[in-house]
Scaffold this active site. Sequence first.
Site, mmCIF file in Angstrom:
data_model
loop_
_atom_site.group_PDB
_atom_site.id
_atom_site.type_symbol
_atom_site.label_atom_id
_atom_site.label_comp_id
_atom_site.label_asym_id
_atom_site.label_seq_id
_atom_site.Cartn_x
_atom_site.Cartn_y
_atom_site.Cartn_z
ATOM 1 N N LYS A 1 -6.241 -2.083 -1.374
ATOM 2 C CA LYS A 1 -5.383 -1.354 -0.431
ATOM 3 C C LYS A 1 -6.168 -0.822 0.767
ATOM 4 O O LYS A 1 -5.693 -0.880 1.894
ATOM 5 C CB LYS A 1 -4.671 -0.222 -1.172
ATOM 6 N N VAL B 1 0.849 -1.201 0.000
ATOM 7 C CA VAL B 1 0.000 0.000 0.000
ATOM 8 C C VAL B 1 0.882 1.248 0.000
ATOM 9 O O VAL B 1 1.809 1.366 0.800
ATOM 10 C CB VAL B 1 -0.906 0.048 1.256
HETATM 11 N N1 HSE Z 1 -0.784 0.127 -10.046
HETATM 12 C C1 HSE Z 1 -0.535 0.591 -8.719
HETATM 13 C C2 HSE Z 1 -0.836 2.089 -8.684
HETATM 14 C C3 HSE Z 1 0.893 0.322 -8.359
HETATM 15 O O1 HSE Z 1 -1.010 2.697 -9.733
HETATM 16 O O2 HSE Z 1 -0.911 2.667 -7.600
HETATM 17 C C4 HSE Z 1 1.168 0.418 -6.899
HETATM 18 O O3 HSE Z 1 0.429 -0.477 -6.149
#
Ligand code: HSE
Length: 437
Positions: free
Chosen positions: A204, A131
């Site tokens: 998250k 996260v």
């Molecule tokens: N794809 C995720 C983002 C990467 O853009 O935040 C980090 O977890």
Amino acid sequence: MEAKIGIGLLGLGTVGSGVASILLNPEGRNPLISNIEIVRVAVRDLKRPRIPSISSNLLTKSPEEVVDDPNVQIVVEVMGGIEPSRTLIMRSIKAGKSVVTANKAVIALHGEEIAAAAKASGVYVLIEAAVGGGIPIIEPLKQSLGGNKINRVSGIINGTTNYILSRMAKEGVPYKEVLEEAQKLGFAEADPAADVDGLDAADKIAILSGLAFGGSISRIDIPVQGIGSLKSRDVEYAAKLGYGVKLLAVAQRFPSTKDANSVPLAVWVQPTLIQNDHPLAGVNGVNNAILIEGDPVGEVMFYGPGAGAGPTASAVVADLLNIAGIHQISNGSNGLDPLLSASSWRACHLVDPTEIVQSNYLRLITEDTPGVIGRIGSLFGNRGVSIQSIVQFDATSQGAEIVVITHAVTKGQMEDSINAIKDLAEVKRIAACMGCL
Ligand code: HSE
């Protein structure tokens, strides 16, 4: 000289290469890094050129070989995806190996099972990189803020969508074009659906919620709205009204006396208008920020790069250092530090999403006829929804574009009102609906 601690890397993509780059260049960093040695690496394609250069002897296509290698003491899982990651994490734990992972999806869905297995085996599973990319938020929630009663966690926790929304607001660049650039820069996933549909942010916030409130919630029951259908004109209208648009993830304690044994929580992910003077409004580009509201600490905001190789690797290596430090002190005796290995300590449950209370932004396409705004206002008023502002932005031969911002009401009141408004003869369609802070 201490004996080296052997790590096995599962994955050598963006994050894995970032981790290798730190571990192979220890100069000027924590001296413990020199004690950590990459001994085995699982990759998908053995022939792909690697930067930084990793001895080809270490590479294998078999992740099981990495987990089972007796010289691997800590497994670093940076492959992503649910399977085979979950199985490999469980296999590592059963083999008595601590795990460091950046895999938010696995932890959000299977965190409880993994934490219980880790406890039983006397190993750590650390997830700082899952996260907020490079922002330290997991360990602060587990440790530094441990004396607080947390009331609310809200944040911008997806770098890709924040990058897209920031560029749409600043330059009016179309959504698709910005998304492609985000992928080239390495912070959007190869399949961007999880980012733009809000699923990554939901994973998250489920993790943060579990740590902040002490018990896990059902990830699949979190209401999620992504940014896929957001139009540049919504970002533009929001700006005219003094707001920025962000994909906001929220977990908050909900007042209820129904079940004293379980903490009721409202948790959701939604594109949200944020007033320009709010602390989260200035968080732009790939940056993330998490605002914690706790008693007695008050508001604490964590801000920084939320995605990308370097920031995510920074968090992975921090977890490795934590385990390496404890390994050194306890000499591998499995004397688990209770704060570092935090797990659930009570029950939490999600409230019915219709009970979530917030202000709302609504854009309607209507006929440009006398009395439309009045009728919309009455339908809201009849359902106890108070209007903060109602503006007609545009009137063309296609119709009028009306933007409404409501005061805080329940999602249920808002849904009832929208259903009634949709049925008005003059209303052609509901073009957008977002939250508002
Ligand atoms: N794809 C995720 C983002 C990467 O853009 O935040 C980090 O977890």
